[in-house]
Write an enzyme that holds these catalytic residues in place. Structure first.
Site, PDB file in Angstrom:
ATOM      1  N   TYR A 156       0.847  -1.198   0.000  1.00 49.14           N
ATOM      2  CA  TYR A 156       0.000   0.000   0.000  1.00 49.14           C
ATOM      3  C   TYR A 156       0.884   1.250   0.000  1.00 49.14           C
ATOM      4  O   TYR A 156       0.671   2.188  -0.782  1.00 49.14           O
ATOM      5  CB  TYR A 156      -0.899  -0.048   1.236  1.00 49.14           C
ATOM      6  CG  TYR A 156      -1.857   1.100   1.412  1.00 49.14           C
ATOM      7  CD1 TYR A 156      -3.135   1.062   0.846  1.00 49.14           C
ATOM      8  CD2 TYR A 156      -1.514   2.222   2.170  1.00 49.14           C
ATOM      9  CE1 TYR A 156      -4.032   2.109   1.027  1.00 49.14           C
ATOM     10  CE2 TYR A 156      -2.401   3.268   2.359  1.00 49.14           C
ATOM     11  CZ  TYR A 156      -3.663   3.206   1.787  1.00 49.14           C
ATOM     12  OH  TYR A 156      -4.550   4.245   1.972  1.00 49.14           O
ATOM     13  N   LYS A 160       1.333   4.290  -2.825  1.00 49.27           N
ATOM     14  CA  LYS A 160       1.124   5.702  -2.472  1.00 49.27           C
ATOM     15  C   LYS A 160       2.397   6.524  -2.728  1.00 49.27           C
ATOM     16  O   LYS A 160       2.330   7.679  -3.162  1.00 49.27           O
ATOM     17  CB  LYS A 160       0.679   5.834  -1.014  1.00 49.27           C
ATOM     18  CG  LYS A 160      -0.703   5.232  -0.739  1.00 49.27           C
ATOM     19  CD  LYS A 160      -1.795   5.855  -1.595  1.00 49.27           C
ATOM     20  CE  LYS A 160      -3.195   5.423  -1.183  1.00 49.27           C
ATOM     21  NZ  LYS A 160      -4.236   5.986  -2.062  1.00 49.27           N
TER      22      LYS A 160
HETATM   23  N1  LIG Z   1      -9.163   6.433   5.529  1.00 49.69           N
HETATM   24  C1  LIG Z   1      -7.882   6.690   5.761  1.00 49.69           C
HETATM   25  O1  LIG Z   1      -7.421   6.673   6.916  1.00 49.69           O
HETATM   26  C2  LIG Z   1      -6.956   7.022   4.633  1.00 49.69           C
HETATM   27  C3  LIG Z   1      -5.656   7.416   4.961  1.00 49.69           C
HETATM   28  C4  LIG Z   1      -4.781   7.740   3.950  1.00 49.69           C
HETATM   29  C5  LIG Z   1      -5.186   7.671   2.642  1.00 49.69           C
HETATM   30  N2  LIG Z   1      -6.452   7.283   2.349  1.00 49.69           N
HETATM   31  C6  LIG Z   1      -6.826   7.239   0.949  1.00 49.69           C
HETATM   32  O2  LIG Z   1      -7.996   8.009   0.749  1.00 49.69           O
HETATM   33  C7  LIG Z   1      -8.745   7.438  -0.320  1.00 49.69           C
HETATM   34  C8  LIG Z   1     -10.162   7.147   0.125  1.00 49.69           C
HETATM   35  O3  LIG Z   1     -10.109   6.264   1.229  1.00 49.69           O
HETATM   36  P1  LIG Z   1     -11.386   5.991   2.135  1.00 49.69           P
HETATM   37  O4  LIG Z   1     -10.868   5.732   3.496  1.00 49.69           O
HETATM   38  O5  LIG Z   1     -12.415   6.999   1.906  1.00 49.69           O
HETATM   39  O6  LIG Z   1     -11.855   4.583   1.512  1.00 49.69           O
HETATM   40  P2  LIG Z   1     -13.254   3.839   1.700  1.00 49.69           P
HETATM   41  O7  LIG Z   1     -12.941   2.385   1.503  1.00 49.69           O
HETATM   42  O8  LIG Z   1     -13.895   4.238   2.945  1.00 49.69           O
HETATM   43  O9  LIG Z   1     -14.104   4.346   0.455  1.00 49.69           O
HETATM   44  C9  LIG Z   1     -13.594   4.095  -0.818  1.00 49.69           C
HETATM   45  C10 LIG Z   1     -14.656   4.243  -1.867  1.00 49.69           C
HETATM   46  O10 LIG Z   1     -14.050   3.743  -3.065  1.00 49.69           O
HETATM   47  C11 LIG Z   1     -14.874   2.762  -3.650  1.00 49.69           C
HETATM   48  N3  LIG Z   1     -14.073   1.782  -4.354  1.00 49.69           N
HETATM   49  C12 LIG Z   1     -13.405   0.719  -3.863  1.00 49.69           C
HETATM   50  N4  LIG Z   1     -12.831   0.033  -4.864  1.00 49.69           N
HETATM   51  C13 LIG Z   1     -13.128   0.700  -6.007  1.00 49.69           C
HETATM   52  C14 LIG Z   1     -12.833   0.484  -7.361  1.00 49.69           C
HETATM   53  N5  LIG Z   1     -12.117  -0.570  -7.765  1.00 49.69           N
HETATM   54  N6  LIG Z   1     -13.293   1.366  -8.269  1.00 49.69           N
HETATM   55  C15 LIG Z   1     -14.035   2.422  -7.888  1.00 49.69           C
HETATM   56  N7  LIG Z   1     -14.369   2.662  -6.619  1.00 49.69           N
HETATM   57  C16 LIG Z   1     -13.915   1.806  -5.690  1.00 49.69           C
HETATM   58  C17 LIG Z   1     -15.678   2.162  -2.514  1.00 49.69           C
HETATM   59  O11 LIG Z   1     -16.893   1.576  -2.976  1.00 49.69           O
HETATM   60  C18 LIG Z   1     -15.890   3.378  -1.616  1.00 49.69           C
HETATM   61  O12 LIG Z   1     -17.061   4.081  -1.968  1.00 49.69           O
HETATM   62  C19 LIG Z   1      -7.961   6.204  -0.771  1.00 49.69           C
HETATM   63  O13 LIG Z   1      -7.090   6.573  -1.821  1.00 49.69           O
HETATM   64  C20 LIG Z   1      -7.156   5.852   0.447  1.00 49.69           C
HETATM   65  O14 LIG Z   1      -6.004   5.104   0.126  1.00 49.69           O
HETATM   66  C21 LIG Z   1      -7.342   6.947   3.311  1.00 49.69           C
END
Ligand SMILES: NC(=O)c1ccc[n+]([C@@H]2O[C@H](COP(=O)([O-])OP(=O)(O)OC[C@H]3O[C@@H](n4cnc5c(N)ncnc54)[C@H](O)[C@@H]3O)[C@@H](O)[C@H]2O)c1
Length: 261
Positions: A156, A160
């Protein structure tokens, strides 16, 4: 004055979590938003809720692991909005929580397809139109884990880190065309993604996350969305190649080893 008035913005993974918060925040600032997600039911409902609130919003199902879906999402944005001002490459999956030598090739390839190749393809299909317009803002979702180490998340973090490196490269390459390319690195944010990690690793990990962040809490999706609104807006007109950390100070702390028992 609304900060994104009249801008056409496409957001991947916009049915839930951070992507949904970004869609809501951009719509509230006057943008016409194309929400896309693999989950059509949730995505349609999210777009309808925005329309019911008076915003201009459309949903298209898009699995970011599928090249044709990404191409169709960009084409639909252009058909609907006539242009594409903002692309947020947000969708990703959290495959991790295991040492890298226990990860299978299938897990690796799935993670790279959803979290990294998707960013390449989103940019690939949006850039020709942004170049023709002479403007555009691409926002790639990175992570604190692209900056610092955390046990069990090598793949992961690798994706990133690559997202941030690509962001810098594209900022250089497309600045002369009037296109800005930035990334956001959230710390731990309260989203379904992390509910899944807690279900996999146990409640202790949630307590550890709180301790790891100098702000003494994890973040809210709306706090990440605010950074995306800024980067999309003309207020950030001279900001490109930046990774904006929205991490409650996580990346500037010494490594804290929480008691997980
Ligand atoms: N939540 C955290 O703590 C965190 C921290 C750092 C980075 N991020 C990044 O932020 C972004 C969003 O994360 P989040 O926590 O909101 O994720 P989440 O899993 O809560 O939501 C992700 C959304 O993406 C959709 N999704 C999943 N696979 C998909 C695909 N193949 N095609 C299209 N849509 C898809 C899901 O249905 C969902 O609606 C990501 O890039 C994640 O890596 C999150």
């Amino acid at each position: 004055m609304k900060r994104l008035k009249g801008k056409i913005a496409a957001i991947t993974g916009a049915a839930d979590g951070i992507g949904h918060a970004i869609a809501k925040a951009m719509a509230a600032e006057g943008a016409c938003v194309v929400l896309s997600d693999i989950d059509a039911d949730k995505g349609e409902a999210a777009a309808k809720a925005l329309r019911d609130g008076g915003a201009e919003a459309e949903f298209i199902r898009c699995d970011v692991a599928e090249e044709g879906d990404i191409r169709a999402m960009i084409e639909r944005t252009l058909t609907w909005g006539g242009r594409i001002d903002v692309l947020v490459n947000n969708a990703a999956v959290a495959i991790g929580g295991m040492p890298v030598h226990e990860m299978t090739d299938d897990q690796w390839h799935r993670l790279i397809a959803v979290n990294l190749t998707s960013v390449f393809r989103g940019c690939k299909y949006a850039l020709p139109h942004m170049i023709a317009q002479g403007s555009g803002s691409i926002i790639n979702m990175a992570s604190a884990q692209g900056h610092i180490g955390l046990d069990g998340w090598t793949a992961y973090a690798g994706a990133k880190g690559a997202v941030m490196a690509m962001t810098r490269q594209m900022a250089v390459e497309f600045g002369p065309a009037g296109i800005r390319v930035n990334s956001i690195s959230p710390g731990t944010i309260a989203t379904p993604m992390n509910e899944g990690v807690i279900a996999q690793m146990g409640e202790a990990v949630a307590r550890a996350w709180v301790k790891m962040h100098p702000m003494g809490r994890i973040g809210r999706p709306e706090e990440v969305a605010e950074a995306a609104v800024y980067l999309a807006s003309d207020a950030a007109g001279f900001t490109t190649g930046v990774d904006l950390r929205v991490d409650g100070g996580l990346c500037v702390t010494p490594r804290y080893v929480p008691d997980l028992v």
